[in-house]
Scaffold this motif. Structure first.
Motif, PDB file in Angstrom:
ATOM      1  N   LEU A  84       0.841  -1.202   0.000  1.00 29.11           N
ATOM      2  CA  LEU A  84       0.000   0.000   0.000  1.00 29.11           C
ATOM      3  C   LEU A  84       0.877   1.253   0.000  1.00 29.11           C
ATOM      4  CD1 LEU A  84      -2.808   1.294   0.075  1.00 29.11           C
ATOM      5  CD2 LEU A  84      -2.645   1.257   2.568  1.00 29.11           C
ATOM      6  N   ARG A  85       1.929   1.266   0.816  1.00 31.65           N
ATOM      7  CA  ARG A  85       2.834   2.418   0.838  1.00 31.65           C
ATOM      8  C   ARG A  85       3.408   2.683  -0.545  1.00 31.65           C
ATOM      9  NH1 ARG A  85       5.348   5.508  -0.812  1.00 31.65           N
ATOM     10  NH2 ARG A  85       7.113   6.690  -0.030  1.00 31.65           N
ATOM     11  N   ASN A  86       3.792   1.652  -1.248  1.00 29.69           N
ATOM     12  CA  ASN A  86       4.370   1.826  -2.580  1.00 29.69           C
ATOM     13  C   ASN A  86       3.341   2.257  -3.614  1.00 29.69           C
ATOM     14  OD1 ASN A  86       6.927   1.204  -1.663  1.00 29.69           O
ATOM     15  ND2 ASN A  86       6.764  -0.961  -2.187  1.00 29.69           N
ATOM     16  N   MET A  87       2.088   1.897  -3.423  1.00 28.15           N
ATOM     17  CA  MET A  87       1.017   2.290  -4.355  1.00 28.15           C
ATOM     18  C   MET A  87       0.583   3.739  -4.155  1.00 28.15           C
ATOM     19  SD  MET A  87      -1.401  -1.143  -4.367  1.00 28.15           S
ATOM     20  CE  MET A  87      -2.838  -0.121  -4.388  1.00 28.15           C
ATOM     21  N   LYS A  88       0.675   4.227  -2.942  1.00 24.15           N
ATOM     22  CA  LYS A  88       0.217   5.584  -2.615  1.00 24.15           C
ATOM     23  C   LYS A  88       1.442   6.493  -2.520  1.00 24.15           C
ATOM     24  CE  LYS A  88      -3.997   4.163  -2.295  1.00 24.15           C
ATOM     25  NZ  LYS A  88      -4.957   4.485  -3.344  1.00 24.15           N
ATOM     26  N   HIS A  89       1.747   7.163  -3.613  1.00 26.26           N
ATOM     27  CA  HIS A  89       2.998   7.908  -3.706  1.00 26.26           C
ATOM     28  C   HIS A  89       3.073   9.100  -2.758  1.00 26.26           C
ATOM     29  CE1 HIS A  89       4.367   5.357  -6.905  1.00 26.26           C
ATOM     30  NE2 HIS A  89       3.207   5.515  -7.507  1.00 26.26           N
ATOM     31  N   ASN A  90       1.933   9.581  -2.279  1.00 27.12           N
ATOM     32  CA  ASN A  90       1.951  10.696  -1.336  1.00 27.12           C
ATOM     33  C   ASN A  90       1.906  10.211   0.117  1.00 27.12           C
ATOM     34  OD1 ASN A  90       2.193  13.505  -1.022  1.00 27.12           O
ATOM     35  ND2 ASN A  90       0.025  13.659  -0.515  1.00 27.12           N
ATOM     36  N   ALA A  91       1.936   8.908   0.319  1.00 26.82           N
ATOM     37  CA  ALA A  91       1.915   8.362   1.680  1.00 26.82           C
ATOM     38  C   ALA A  91       3.321   8.403   2.273  1.00 26.82           C
ATOM     39  CB  ALA A  91       1.409   6.924   1.672  1.00 26.82           C
ATOM     40  N   ALA A  92       3.379   8.762   3.554  1.00 23.87           N
ATOM     41  CA  ALA A  92       4.643   8.705   4.286  1.00 23.87           C
ATOM     42  C   ALA A  92       4.536   7.754   5.475  1.00 23.87           C
ATOM     43  CB  ALA A  92       5.045  10.095   4.763  1.00 23.87           C
ATOM     44  N   SER A 103     -12.996  -1.920   6.290  1.00 18.71           N
ATOM     45  CA  SER A 103     -12.191  -2.818   5.456  1.00 18.71           C
ATOM     46  C   SER A 103     -11.805  -2.243   4.101  1.00 18.71           C
ATOM     47  CB  SER A 103     -12.944  -4.138   5.276  1.00 18.71           C
ATOM     48  OG  SER A 103     -13.101  -4.769   6.535  1.00 18.71           O
ATOM     49  N   TYR A 104     -11.626  -0.929   4.032  1.00 19.72           N
ATOM     50  CA  TYR A 104     -11.111  -0.348   2.796  1.00 19.72           C
ATOM     51  C   TYR A 104      -9.955   0.592   3.129  1.00 19.72           C
ATOM     52  CZ  TYR A 104     -13.986   3.719   4.006  1.00 19.72           C
ATOM     53  OH  TYR A 104     -14.550   4.796   4.659  1.00 19.72           O
ATOM     54  N   ALA A 105      -8.973   0.637   2.238  1.00 17.20           N
ATOM     55  CA  ALA A 105      -7.813   1.506   2.433  1.00 17.20           C
ATOM     56  C   ALA A 105      -8.256   2.952   2.314  1.00 17.20           C
ATOM     57  CB  ALA A 105      -6.737   1.179   1.398  1.00 17.20           C
ATOM     58  N   LYS A 106      -7.736   3.795   3.211  1.00 22.06           N
ATOM     59  CA  LYS A 106      -8.124   5.207   3.189  1.00 22.06           C
ATOM     60  C   LYS A 106      -7.089   6.033   3.940  1.00 22.06           C
ATOM     61  CE  LYS A 106     -10.898   4.494   7.309  1.00 22.06           C
ATOM     62  NZ  LYS A 106     -12.221   4.353   7.843  1.00 22.06           N
ATOM     63  N   PRO A 107      -6.984   7.316   3.582  1.00 25.19           N
ATOM     64  CA  PRO A 107      -6.151   8.202   4.386  1.00 25.19           C
ATOM     65  C   PRO A 107      -6.866   8.501   5.702  1.00 25.19           C
ATOM     66  CG  PRO A 107      -7.025   9.364   2.465  1.00 25.19           C
ATOM     67  CD  PRO A 107      -7.519   7.957   2.393  1.00 25.19           C
ATOM     68  N   ASP A 154       8.097   6.139   6.542  1.00 28.87           N
ATOM     69  CA  ASP A 154       9.251   6.372   5.689  1.00 28.87           C
ATOM     70  C   ASP A 154      10.447   6.767   6.559  1.00 28.87           C
ATOM     71  OD1 ASP A 154       7.618   5.887   3.534  1.00 28.87           O
ATOM     72  OD2 ASP A 154       7.856   7.865   2.628  1.00 28.87           O
ATOM     73  N   LYS A 155      11.531   6.093   6.359  1.00 30.04           N
ATOM     74  CA  LYS A 155      12.720   6.301   7.184  1.00 30.04           C
ATOM     75  C   LYS A 155      13.226   7.743   7.093  1.00 30.04           C
ATOM     76  CE  LYS A 155      17.405   4.516   7.764  1.00 30.04           C
ATOM     77  NZ  LYS A 155      18.377   3.551   7.229  1.00 30.04           N
ATOM     78  N   ASP A 156      13.280   8.295   5.893  1.00 28.54           N
ATOM     79  CA  ASP A 156      13.780   9.663   5.730  1.00 28.54           C
ATOM     80  C   ASP A 156      12.906  10.669   6.458  1.00 28.54           C
ATOM     81  OD1 ASP A 156      15.909   8.779   4.204  1.00 28.54           O
ATOM     82  OD2 ASP A 156      14.968   9.282   2.282  1.00 28.54           O
ATOM     83  N   VAL A 157      11.600  10.490   6.391  1.00 28.18           N
ATOM     84  CA  VAL A 157      10.674  11.391   7.086  1.00 28.18           C
ATOM     85  C   VAL A 157      10.915  11.316   8.590  1.00 28.18           C
ATOM     86  CG1 VAL A 157       8.232  11.753   7.674  1.00 28.18           C
ATOM     87  CG2 VAL A 157       8.901  11.391   5.290  1.00 28.18           C
ATOM     88  N   PHE A 158      11.028  10.111   9.108  1.00 28.39           N
ATOM     89  CA  PHE A 158      11.233   9.906  10.540  1.00 28.39           C
ATOM     90  C   PHE A 158      12.550  10.531  11.001  1.00 28.39           C
ATOM     91  CE2 PHE A 158      12.522   7.339  14.250  1.00 28.39           C
ATOM     92  CZ  PHE A 158      11.416   7.561  15.066  1.00 28.39           C
ATOM     93  N   ILE A 170       3.749  14.875   9.339  1.00 25.99           N
ATOM     94  CA  ILE A 170       3.662  14.290   7.990  1.00 25.99           C
ATOM     95  C   ILE A 170       2.594  14.994   7.167  1.00 25.99           C
ATOM     96  CG2 ILE A 170       2.868  12.215   6.757  1.00 25.99           C
ATOM     97  CD1 ILE A 170       4.409  10.570   8.930  1.00 25.99           C
ATOM     98  N   GLN A 171       1.437  15.204   7.767  1.00 29.14           N
ATOM     99  CA  GLN A 171       0.327  15.770   7.012  1.00 29.14           C
ATOM    100  C   GLN A 171       0.369  17.290   6.900  1.00 29.14           C
ATOM    101  OE1 GLN A 171      -3.485  13.413   7.749  1.00 29.14           O
ATOM    102  NE2 GLN A 171      -2.178  12.824   9.462  1.00 29.14           N
ATOM    103  N   HIS A 172       0.647  17.974   7.997  1.00 26.28           N
ATOM    104  CA  HIS A 172       0.510  19.431   8.011  1.00 26.28           C
ATOM    105  C   HIS A 172       1.791  20.168   7.636  1.00 26.28           C
ATOM    106  CE1 HIS A 172      -3.610  19.344   9.473  1.00 26.28           C
ATOM    107  NE2 HIS A 172      -3.222  18.273  10.145  1.00 26.28           N
ATOM    108  N   ASP A 173       2.934  19.607   7.926  1.00 33.64           N
ATOM    109  CA  ASP A 173       4.189  20.254   7.543  1.00 33.64           C
ATOM    110  C   ASP A 173       4.687  19.772   6.183  1.00 33.64           C
ATOM    111  OD1 ASP A 173       4.138  21.569  10.000  1.00 33.64           O
ATOM    112  OD2 ASP A 173       5.536  20.165  10.951  1.00 33.64           O
ATOM    113  N   LEU A 174       4.513  18.481   5.914  1.00 34.50           N
ATOM    114  CA  LEU A 174       5.045  17.913   4.671  1.00 34.50           C
ATOM    115  C   LEU A 174       4.009  17.791   3.559  1.00 34.50           C
ATOM    116  CD1 LEU A 174       7.261  15.041   6.147  1.00 34.50           C
ATOM    117  CD2 LEU A 174       7.911  17.405   5.611  1.00 34.50           C
ATOM    118  N   GLY A 175       2.727  17.865   3.910  1.00 29.21           N
ATOM    119  CA  GLY A 175       1.670  17.718   2.894  1.00 29.21           C
ATOM    120  C   GLY A 175       1.547  16.299   2.374  1.00 29.21           C
ATOM    121  N   LYS A 176       1.954  15.327   3.190  1.00 27.21           N
ATOM    122  CA  LYS A 176       1.858  13.920   2.797  1.00 27.21           C
ATOM    123  C   LYS A 176       0.719  13.257   3.557  1.00 27.21           C
ATOM    124  CE  LYS A 176       6.480  13.269   1.096  1.00 27.21           C
ATOM    125  NZ  LYS A 176       6.135  12.804  -0.231  1.00 27.21           N
TER     126      LYS A 176
END
Length: 173
Positions: free
Chosen positions: A28-36, A79-83, A95-99, A123-129
């Protein structure tokens, strides 16, 4: 050199439900390019009730697990993927770099609770991910097992006050 791009955080009492757990999280992380960050559904170890299928952060700094206390952890609603606003740090893929760029969990401000929520607000408010729920991954966890119910409530309230002070502007939006 360490080539890992992601870090999986697990509390010591977490039990993963199946052998595809990590594969589902990473996929899922790899499919969602804006996910951190990606998290799983978390069920109570004793009763089989849902603790969360993602969580919400309210403008007063309180959090609430989506689906909390549901006896059907596989209900379609959960049971569905969601932000989501955040996922419990009891089981969280980041994501290691984000952490590392954020300096890790802020243990000085948040020694017991809200350190995971703080990271995910960054992740969400400072990075927009985004932070995503992967419902195909289920973990079992003894909620408040480290401190007990009463001590956890007090520690959560302390963390909430610090969190609210830090993220008040973002929470008011």
């Amino acid at each position: 050199t360490n080539s890992s791009r992601m870090i999986l955080f697990l509390n010591d009492d977490i039990v993963l439900d199946d052998s595809y757990f990590l594969q589902n999280m990473v996929q899922l992380r790899n499919m969602k390019h804006n996910a951190a960050a990606v998290g799983c559904k978390i069920a109570n170890a004793d009763r089989g009730k849902l603790i969360e299928a993602g969580s919400m952060v309210f403008n007063d700094g309180n959090g609430g697990g989506f689906g909390c206390c549901s006896k059907d952890i596989y209900a379609p609603l959960f049971s569905y993927a969601k932000p989501v606003d955040y996922i419990s740090g009891a089981c969280l893929l980041v994501d290691k770099d984000v952490f590392e760029d954020y300096g890790g969990f802020d243990g000085k401000r948040f020694p017991n609770y809200y350190e995971d929520t703080d990271l995910q607000m960054h992740i969400q408010h400072d990075l927009g991910k985004e932070v995503w729920l992967q419902p195909l991954a289920v973990a079992r966890h003894e909620e408040h097992g480290s401190f007990g119910q009463e001590e956890s409530k007090a520690l959560i309230e302390i963390g909430r006050q610090v969190f609210l002070e830090k993220w008040k502007d973002a929470l008011e939006k």
